[in-house]
Design a protein around this motif. Structure first.
Motif, PDB file in Angstrom:
ATOM      1  N   ALA A 118      -9.541  -7.283 -29.396  1.00  0.00           N
ATOM      2  CA  ALA A 118      -8.743  -8.279 -28.675  1.00  0.00           C
ATOM      3  C   ALA A 118      -8.431  -7.805 -27.259  1.00  0.00           C
ATOM      4  O   ALA A 118      -8.518  -8.586 -26.303  1.00  0.00           O
ATOM      5  CB  ALA A 118      -7.449  -8.560 -29.432  1.00  0.00           C
ATOM      6  N   VAL A 119      -8.098  -6.550 -27.115  1.00  0.00           N
ATOM      7  CA  VAL A 119      -7.753  -6.008 -25.799  1.00  0.00           C
ATOM      8  C   VAL A 119      -8.959  -6.023 -24.869  1.00  0.00           C
ATOM      9  O   VAL A 119      -8.846  -6.357 -23.689  1.00  0.00           O
ATOM     10  CB  VAL A 119      -7.179  -4.576 -25.939  1.00  0.00           C
ATOM     11  CG1 VAL A 119      -7.104  -3.875 -24.588  1.00  0.00           C
ATOM     12  CG2 VAL A 119      -5.799  -4.619 -26.583  1.00  0.00           C
ATOM     13  N   THR A 120     -10.113  -5.689 -25.378  1.00  0.00           N
ATOM     14  CA  THR A 120     -11.295  -5.582 -24.516  1.00  0.00           C
ATOM     15  C   THR A 120     -11.877  -6.933 -24.124  1.00  0.00           C
ATOM     16  O   THR A 120     -12.764  -6.988 -23.265  1.00  0.00           O
ATOM     17  CB  THR A 120     -12.383  -4.721 -25.176  1.00  0.00           C
ATOM     18  OG1 THR A 120     -12.762  -5.316 -26.430  1.00  0.00           O
ATOM     19  CG2 THR A 120     -11.896  -3.303 -25.402  1.00  0.00           C
ATOM     20  N   ARG A 121     -11.390  -8.012 -24.716  1.00  0.00           N
ATOM     21  CA  ARG A 121     -11.852  -9.343 -24.302  1.00  0.00           C
ATOM     22  C   ARG A 121     -11.433  -9.657 -22.875  1.00  0.00           C
ATOM     23  O   ARG A 121     -12.048 -10.477 -22.204  1.00  0.00           O
ATOM     24  CB  ARG A 121     -11.313 -10.414 -25.256  1.00  0.00           C
ATOM     25  CG  ARG A 121     -12.031 -10.450 -26.568  1.00  0.00           C
ATOM     26  CD  ARG A 121     -11.594 -11.650 -27.415  1.00  0.00           C
ATOM     27  NE  ARG A 121     -12.026 -11.422 -28.762  1.00  0.00           N
ATOM     28  CZ  ARG A 121     -11.221 -11.289 -29.821  1.00  0.00           C
ATOM     29  NH1 ARG A 121      -9.925 -11.416 -29.670  1.00  0.00           N
ATOM     30  NH2 ARG A 121     -11.708 -11.059 -31.007  1.00  0.00           N
ATOM     31  N   GLU A 122     -10.364  -9.008 -22.420  1.00  0.00           N
ATOM     32  CA  GLU A 122      -9.845  -9.211 -21.065  1.00  0.00           C
ATOM     33  C   GLU A 122      -9.699  -7.846 -20.391  1.00  0.00           C
ATOM     34  O   GLU A 122      -8.582  -7.349 -20.200  1.00  0.00           O
ATOM     35  CB  GLU A 122      -8.498  -9.919 -21.129  1.00  0.00           C
ATOM     36  CG  GLU A 122      -8.519 -11.184 -21.936  1.00  0.00           C
ATOM     37  CD  GLU A 122      -8.274 -12.410 -21.097  1.00  0.00           C
ATOM     38  OE1 GLU A 122      -8.056 -12.283 -19.895  1.00  0.00           O
ATOM     39  OE2 GLU A 122      -8.314 -13.498 -21.680  1.00  0.00           O
ATOM     40  N   PRO A 123     -10.822  -7.210 -20.041  1.00  0.00           N
ATOM     41  CA  PRO A 123     -10.762  -5.835 -19.511  1.00  0.00           C
ATOM     42  C   PRO A 123      -9.940  -5.708 -18.229  1.00  0.00           C
ATOM     43  O   PRO A 123      -9.388  -4.639 -17.961  1.00  0.00           O
ATOM     44  CB  PRO A 123     -12.222  -5.467 -19.265  1.00  0.00           C
ATOM     45  CG  PRO A 123     -12.985  -6.728 -19.323  1.00  0.00           C
ATOM     46  CD  PRO A 123     -12.172  -7.722 -20.086  1.00  0.00           C
ATOM     47  N   ASP A 124      -9.827  -6.771 -17.447  1.00  0.00           N
ATOM     48  CA  ASP A 124      -9.033  -6.696 -16.228  1.00  0.00           C
ATOM     49  C   ASP A 124      -7.545  -6.526 -16.513  1.00  0.00           C
ATOM     50  O   ASP A 124      -6.787  -6.079 -15.648  1.00  0.00           O
ATOM     51  CB  ASP A 124      -9.236  -7.952 -15.370  1.00  0.00           C
ATOM     52  CG  ASP A 124     -10.659  -8.062 -14.833  1.00  0.00           C
ATOM     53  OD1 ASP A 124     -11.347  -7.016 -14.762  1.00  0.00           O
ATOM     54  OD2 ASP A 124     -11.067  -9.182 -14.496  1.00  0.00           O
ATOM     55  N   ASN A 125      -7.138  -6.884 -17.714  1.00  0.00           N
ATOM     56  CA  ASN A 125      -5.728  -6.791 -18.086  1.00  0.00           C
ATOM     57  C   ASN A 125      -5.371  -5.474 -18.770  1.00  0.00           C
ATOM     58  O   ASN A 125      -4.237  -5.308 -19.214  1.00  0.00           O
ATOM     59  CB  ASN A 125      -5.340  -7.955 -19.000  1.00  0.00           C
ATOM     60  CG  ASN A 125      -5.419  -9.288 -18.286  1.00  0.00           C
ATOM     61  OD1 ASN A 125      -5.243  -9.366 -17.074  1.00  0.00           O
ATOM     62  ND2 ASN A 125      -5.690 -10.333 -19.032  1.00  0.00           N
ATOM     63  N   ILE A 126      -6.321  -4.561 -18.870  1.00  0.00           N
ATOM     64  CA  ILE A 126      -6.036  -3.282 -19.525  1.00  0.00           C
ATOM     65  C   ILE A 126      -5.339  -2.368 -18.521  1.00  0.00           C
ATOM     66  O   ILE A 126      -5.934  -1.925 -17.540  1.00  0.00           O
ATOM     67  CB  ILE A 126      -7.326  -2.628 -20.060  1.00  0.00           C
ATOM     68  CG1 ILE A 126      -7.961  -3.517 -21.125  1.00  0.00           C
ATOM     69  CG2 ILE A 126      -7.020  -1.245 -20.637  1.00  0.00           C
ATOM     70  CD1 ILE A 126      -9.290  -3.011 -21.647  1.00  0.00           C
ATOM     71  N   SER A 127      -4.084  -2.098 -18.774  1.00  0.00           N
ATOM     72  CA  SER A 127      -3.295  -1.225 -17.903  1.00  0.00           C
ATOM     73  C   SER A 127      -3.648   0.232 -18.184  1.00  0.00           C
ATOM     74  O   SER A 127      -4.242   0.547 -19.229  1.00  0.00           O
ATOM     75  CB  SER A 127      -1.799  -1.447 -18.156  1.00  0.00           C
ATOM     76  OG  SER A 127      -1.451  -0.961 -19.441  1.00  0.00           O
ATOM     77  N   PRO A 128      -3.279   1.124 -17.289  1.00  0.00           N
ATOM     78  CA  PRO A 128      -3.502   2.556 -17.563  1.00  0.00           C
ATOM     79  C   PRO A 128      -2.830   3.006 -18.860  1.00  0.00           C
ATOM     80  O   PRO A 128      -3.374   3.821 -19.595  1.00  0.00           O
ATOM     81  CB  PRO A 128      -2.890   3.259 -16.342  1.00  0.00           C
ATOM     82  CG  PRO A 128      -2.977   2.241 -15.250  1.00  0.00           C
ATOM     83  CD  PRO A 128      -2.766   0.912 -15.934  1.00  0.00           C
ATOM     84  N   GLN A 129      -1.650   2.461 -19.144  1.00  0.00           N
ATOM     85  CA  GLN A 129      -0.948   2.827 -20.378  1.00  0.00           C
ATOM     86  C   GLN A 129      -1.718   2.339 -21.607  1.00  0.00           C
ATOM     87  O   GLN A 129      -1.807   3.048 -22.614  1.00  0.00           O
ATOM     88  CB  GLN A 129       0.481   2.247 -20.392  1.00  0.00           C
ATOM     89  CG  GLN A 129       1.383   2.805 -19.330  1.00  0.00           C
ATOM     90  CD  GLN A 129       1.247   2.081 -17.989  1.00  0.00           C
ATOM     91  OE1 GLN A 129       0.501   1.107 -17.856  1.00  0.00           O
ATOM     92  NE2 GLN A 129       1.967   2.571 -16.988  1.00  0.00           N
ATOM     93  N   THR A 130      -2.259   1.135 -21.522  1.00  0.00           N
ATOM     94  CA  THR A 130      -3.048   0.612 -22.638  1.00  0.00           C
ATOM     95  C   THR A 130      -4.309   1.445 -22.827  1.00  0.00           C
ATOM     96  O   THR A 130      -4.677   1.787 -23.954  1.00  0.00           O
ATOM     97  CB  THR A 130      -3.424  -0.866 -22.405  1.00  0.00           C
ATOM     98  OG1 THR A 130      -2.217  -1.625 -22.265  1.00  0.00           O
ATOM     99  CG2 THR A 130      -4.245  -1.419 -23.554  1.00  0.00           C
ATOM    100  N   GLY A 131      -4.956   1.782 -21.721  1.00  0.00           N
ATOM    101  CA  GLY A 131      -6.146   2.628 -21.790  1.00  0.00           C
ATOM    102  C   GLY A 131      -5.836   3.976 -22.414  1.00  0.00           C
ATOM    103  O   GLY A 131      -6.600   4.485 -23.244  1.00  0.00           O
ATOM    104  N   GLU A 132      -4.694   4.562 -22.054  1.00  0.00           N
ATOM    105  CA  GLU A 132      -4.283   5.843 -22.631  1.00  0.00           C
ATOM    106  C   GLU A 132      -3.983   5.684 -24.117  1.00  0.00           C
ATOM    107  O   GLU A 132      -4.317   6.541 -24.931  1.00  0.00           O
ATOM    108  CB  GLU A 132      -3.062   6.394 -21.888  1.00  0.00           C
ATOM    109  CG  GLU A 132      -2.556   7.717 -22.409  1.00  0.00           C
ATOM    110  CD  GLU A 132      -3.574   8.851 -22.310  1.00  0.00           C
ATOM    111  OE1 GLU A 132      -3.434   9.814 -23.089  1.00  0.00           O
ATOM    112  OE2 GLU A 132      -4.500   8.779 -21.484  1.00  0.00           O
ATOM    113  N   GLY A 133      -3.365   4.575 -24.487  1.00  0.00           N
ATOM    114  CA  GLY A 133      -3.093   4.321 -25.906  1.00  0.00           C
ATOM    115  C   GLY A 133      -4.374   4.191 -26.710  1.00  0.00           C
ATOM    116  O   GLY A 133      -4.485   4.727 -27.814  1.00  0.00           O
TER     117      GLY A 133
END
Length: 95
Positions: free
Chosen positions: A47-62
């Motif tokens: 679900a998160v990767t469907r909108e890669p532009d919305n992935i924050s650094p915190q989400t990426g770290e998570g």
């Protein structure tokens, strides 16, 4: 000096079978819980990767942290399964 009551006594075949059966059931229960968690996380990652532009650094770290956790858990299950397999093989050779 008194002798210790903690002397090692080998398990007989029936006791070994009961112990290994219990370990197998516990491993299976643990793996089922882990599998459910994996399914949830995989759905969340998708679900998160469907909108890669919305992935924050915190989400990426998570995602990175959880990916490492999943890998570690899978390795732990692999080791537990291998240990159980070795114990069962040794018992089968004794019987």
């Amino acid at each position: 000096m008194s002798e210790s009551d903690d002397t090692y006594t080998p398990l007989d075949d029936d006791e070994q079978i009961k112990q290994l059966s219990s370990e197998c059931i516990s491993l299976s229960d643990d793996f089922n819980k882990f599998s459910e968690e994996c399914a949830f996380l995989c759905d969340a990652f998708a679900a998160v990767t469907r909108e890669p532009d919305n992935i924050s650094p915190q989400t990426g770290e998570g995602i990175r942290h959880l990916s490492c956790w999943l890998k570690e858990q899978a390795e732990n299950y692999r080791e537990r399964i291998e240990q159980l397999h070795q114990s069962l093989s040794a018992l089968a050779r004794e019987l």
